[in-house]
Scaffold this active site. Sequence first.
Site, PDB file in Angstrom:
ATOM      1  N   ASP A  90      54.853  34.808  40.039  1.00 54.09           N
ATOM      2  CA  ASP A  90      54.518  33.394  39.926  1.00 54.09           C
ATOM      3  C   ASP A  90      53.186  32.872  39.813  1.00 54.09           C
ATOM      4  OD1 ASP A  90      53.384  34.355  42.544  1.00 54.09           O
ATOM      5  OD2 ASP A  90      54.714  33.171  44.127  1.00 54.09           O
ATOM      6  N   SER A  91      52.320  33.896  39.524  1.00 48.78           N
ATOM      7  CA  SER A  91      50.991  33.600  39.164  1.00 48.78           C
ATOM      8  C   SER A  91      50.719  32.905  38.137  1.00 48.78           C
ATOM      9  CB  SER A  91      50.231  34.899  39.250  1.00 48.78           C
ATOM     10  OG  SER A  91      50.794  35.824  38.490  1.00 48.78           O
ATOM     11  N   ASP A 129      59.431  37.203  40.143  1.00 51.32           N
ATOM     12  CA  ASP A 129      59.056  36.796  41.188  1.00 51.32           C
ATOM     13  C   ASP A 129      60.117  35.586  41.710  1.00 51.32           C
ATOM     14  OD1 ASP A 129      57.106  37.751  42.952  1.00 51.32           O
ATOM     15  OD2 ASP A 129      55.417  36.844  41.786  1.00 51.32           O
ATOM     16  N   LYS A 159      60.791  40.298  42.961  1.00 51.71           N
ATOM     17  CA  LYS A 159      60.081  40.329  44.119  1.00 51.71           C
ATOM     18  C   LYS A 159      59.932  39.271  44.893  1.00 51.71           C
ATOM     19  CE  LYS A 159      55.408  39.948  43.496  1.00 51.71           C
ATOM     20  NZ  LYS A 159      55.156  39.088  44.521  1.00 51.71           N
ATOM     21  N   GLU A 161      57.834  37.336  48.730  1.00 53.45           N
ATOM     22  CA  GLU A 161      56.971  37.676  49.702  1.00 53.45           C
ATOM     23  C   GLU A 161      57.387  37.650  51.062  1.00 53.45           C
ATOM     24  OE1 GLU A 161      53.812  34.733  49.401  1.00 53.45           O
ATOM     25  OE2 GLU A 161      53.464  35.050  47.242  1.00 53.45           O
ATOM     26  N   GLU A 229      48.321  43.292  49.147  1.00 52.52           N
ATOM     27  CA  GLU A 229      47.470  42.487  48.634  1.00 52.52           C
ATOM     28  C   GLU A 229      46.265  42.100  49.508  1.00 52.52           C
ATOM     29  OE1 GLU A 229      46.848  38.217  45.841  1.00 52.52           O
ATOM     30  OE2 GLU A 229      48.934  39.147  46.371  1.00 52.52           O
TER      31      GLU A 229
END
Length: 353
Positions: A90-91, A129, A159, A161, A229
């Site tokens: 999502d970056s 993501d 992925k 969070e 992270e």
Amino acid sequence: MASSLKFLLRASKQSSSSLIFNLIRRMSNVPENTVYSGPTPQTPNNKRVTLAQLRQKYKKNEPISMVTAYDYPSAVHVDMAEIDICLVGDSAAMVVHGHDTTLPITVEEILVHCRAVARGARRPLLVGDLPFGSYESSSIQAVDTAVRILKEGGMDAIKLEGGSPSRIVAAKAIVEAGIAVMGHVGLTPQAISVLGGFRPQGRNVASAVKVVETALALQEAGCFSVVLECVPPPVAAATTAALQIPTIGIGAGPFCSGQVLVYHDLLGMLQHPHHAKVTPKFCKQYARVGDNINQALRQYKEDVTNGSFPDADHSPYKISETDANGFLNELQRLGFDKAASAASDAVEKMNTA
């Protein structure tokens, strides 16, 4: 059409496979010798990395490499470099779409990136993501989004969070639906509203313990790996030792099972004041591609401005003298005298060049 059918009937009576192949080639709109054919098709020595292979690397203490990619060209480069895992992160919201955070990117947008990467990267395990807002409401929402990432995006895993109990539950539900999940703890960019910005985690006792406990909870939920992270190296080392699945570090020091960096960051792709503000301190730039791009674009503009591009070497398509004369005569016949004069001048100049 009738002649093609007759040819097909004749071909079917012959045993030669080359004849049929040539027929198919003539019916195709794809040039036989393409300018760029894309990644090499999979061979026994070029198969997709699997979870089983990653587990073997982990057991042998072999570091795992992971890099983000967001489009076909970057995926091809990641593929050629034989990176183990390719993350469609999502970056992309920041390094591709120009947002200040990862929050704005949508499922539909991430799917576009996933599909492009899936076409370009044949070897690495592909992980997509789950964007912010696409899995927090319920386990049903989480599973639905994860299914789309695999079915519509062509990914091998997703992925998400971790951190809150609801996200742990979501991870468990996705795993139980038959989808591989990579967790993410420490600095979780989707939670910057709560964290108060992009702030390192695990820098006091309570926060450090939470990193370890959250990673363990994600492991218990069935995650095959966890991203750590922006946490201090001792916290990453403790977390890695506590888990029985690989940890992938980003700004977490050298004691993880593997490392991940953002494609644009490690290549020095973006030389822009906005990007300079958000390029992480932990990122090692292995190149300054952005400088080369800027230089090339400026040189291109200069060449266009002064008329040196395109020159004869970059004007490869020719017209015979006979056809050129016929073309000029036809233009004059049609009353396009100015066009005929321009074409005549062009012929003379290209012949001189």
